[in-house]
Design an enzyme around this catalytic site. Structure first.
Site, PDB file in Angstrom:
ATOM      1  N   TYR A 132      11.439  21.995  25.765  1.00 24.15           N
ATOM      2  CA  TYR A 132      10.275  22.758  26.215  1.00 24.15           C
ATOM      3  C   TYR A 132       9.465  23.240  25.007  1.00 24.15           C
ATOM      4  CZ  TYR A 132      13.232  26.864  25.175  1.00 24.15           C
ATOM      5  OH  TYR A 132      14.038  27.790  24.567  1.00 24.15           O
ATOM      6  N   PRO A 133       8.139  23.289  25.150  1.00 23.15           N
ATOM      7  CA  PRO A 133       7.299  23.870  24.099  1.00 23.15           C
ATOM      8  C   PRO A 133       7.083  25.355  24.363  1.00 23.15           C
ATOM      9  CG  PRO A 133       5.910  22.800  25.708  1.00 23.15           C
ATOM     10  CD  PRO A 133       7.346  22.616  26.184  1.00 23.15           C
ATOM     11  N   MET A 134       6.714  26.104  23.330  1.00 21.87           N
ATOM     12  CA  MET A 134       6.507  27.540  23.510  1.00 21.87           C
ATOM     13  C   MET A 134       5.537  28.093  22.468  1.00 21.87           C
ATOM     14  SD  MET A 134       9.890  29.420  21.980  1.00 21.87           S
ATOM     15  CE  MET A 134       9.012  30.976  22.116  1.00 21.87           C
ATOM     16  N   LYS A 158       4.175  32.117  20.705  1.00 18.12           N
ATOM     17  CA  LYS A 158       4.302  33.565  20.629  1.00 18.12           C
ATOM     18  C   LYS A 158       2.954  34.168  21.073  1.00 18.12           C
ATOM     19  CE  LYS A 158       8.435  34.394  18.771  1.00 18.12           C
ATOM     20  NZ  LYS A 158       8.953  33.072  18.431  1.00 18.12           N
ATOM     21  N   HIS A 198      17.375  38.061  18.486  1.00 17.69           N
ATOM     22  CA  HIS A 198      17.168  36.843  19.276  1.00 17.69           C
ATOM     23  C   HIS A 198      18.180  35.765  18.875  1.00 17.69           C
ATOM     24  CE1 HIS A 198      14.697  34.244  21.805  1.00 17.69           C
ATOM     25  NE2 HIS A 198      14.672  33.344  20.846  1.00 17.69           N
ATOM     26  N   SER A 249      11.529  37.113  23.723  1.00 20.75           N
ATOM     27  CA  SER A 249      11.076  36.298  24.853  1.00 20.75           C
ATOM     28  C   SER A 249      10.361  37.135  25.902  1.00 20.75           C
ATOM     29  CB  SER A 249      12.269  35.583  25.499  1.00 20.75           C
ATOM     30  OG  SER A 249      12.840  34.648  24.606  1.00 20.75           O
TER      31      SER A 249
END
Length: 252
Positions: A148-150, A152, A175, A226
């Site tokens: 998956y891409p993410m 901030k 984290h 997250s």
């Protein structure tokens, strides 16, 4: 201006997602399919020597659901090498039975949020075997993959890039502790894509038990990094494909 994280970069990465044109595949005669499979096997056989020479690594997985049918994940020393691979695949007969579903371009990355992520004494960090192994990893041939891409967030009070370095390092340490709790269960490869693709990072997870993906991602949802600052793109999950299981999948 807040201090930017320093990063170390390793191999370039391409996640090449393809869908199969089953109508065209089933309409082809036996000879056409045999030629396509022969060229596919020859293409895949070229990956072994590359990995043996420590010039890259490759993994292939089926994808469950309607987003794609399979993904080829390539790690190579340069963007030119990735481009050559993509072009080489498009030239084989099997490619005409596929359509491009999605792709992601990035580079394996370590930041100085993580201990050991950079060398502060002026030495070459690539001489550290631990760092080198993380920047130029051999892709595990685990049973399952999750990608998956993410990003901030950059939204008013929840703007990651307006936090000072000490705060970001503190949050990333917390984290990271969650991820380390899954050591031996999930292998994680983080690739940076700022300036390369539409998202900022790509996360690729490998596991023998796919349920560990759900447990890890869910637990991380409760971490502040997250919960406050994470934005997530589409998830792709699938099963390992070897030359033998790839052919079995294509068998009519």
């Amino acid at each position: 201006m807040n201090e930017a994280a320093l990063t170390l970069e390793g191999w370039y990465a391409l996640h090449d997602f393809r869908s199969l044109d089953w109508k065209a595949w089933t309409a082809a005669d036996d000879e056409e399919r045999a030629v396509a499979l022969e060229e596919l096997h020859a293409f895949m056989e070229e990956w072994g020597p590359v990995e043996e020479a420590k010039e890259g690594s490759t993994a292939v997985y089926s994808i469950i659901g309607q987003k794609a049918d399979f993904v080829m994940m390539f790690l190579r020393e340069s963007l030119e090498a990735l481009n050559a691979l993509e072009t080489a695949f498009n030239k084989i007969a099997f490619a005409q039975y596929t359509t491009k579903a999605y792709s992601y371009v990035s580079i394996v990355e370590l930041s100085n949020y993580a201990a050991g992520g950079s060398a502060g004494d002026g030495s070459d960090p690539m001489q550290n075997p631990h760092v080198a192994a993380r920047l130029k990893p051999v892709l595990p041939q685990a049973k399952h993959i999750c990608f998956y891409p993410m990003n901030k967030k950059r939204e008013l009070a929840d703007n990651w890039y307006m936090l000072d370095m000490d705060k970001r390092r503190e949050l990333m340490h917390s984290h990271g502790l969650i991820g380390r709790g899954y050591a031996g269960k999930v292998k994680q490869i983080i690739t940076g894509s700022v300036g390369f693709d539409d998202w900022e990072w790509g996360v690729t997870l490998f596991a023998e038990d796919a349920l560990q993906f759900k447990k890890l991602v869910y637990e991380m949802r409760f971490d502040e990094v997250s919960a406050r600052y994470g934005e997530f793109g589409p998830f792709y999950v699938g099963n390992l494909l070897t030359p033998e299981t790839f052919e079995e999948m294509l068998k009519l």
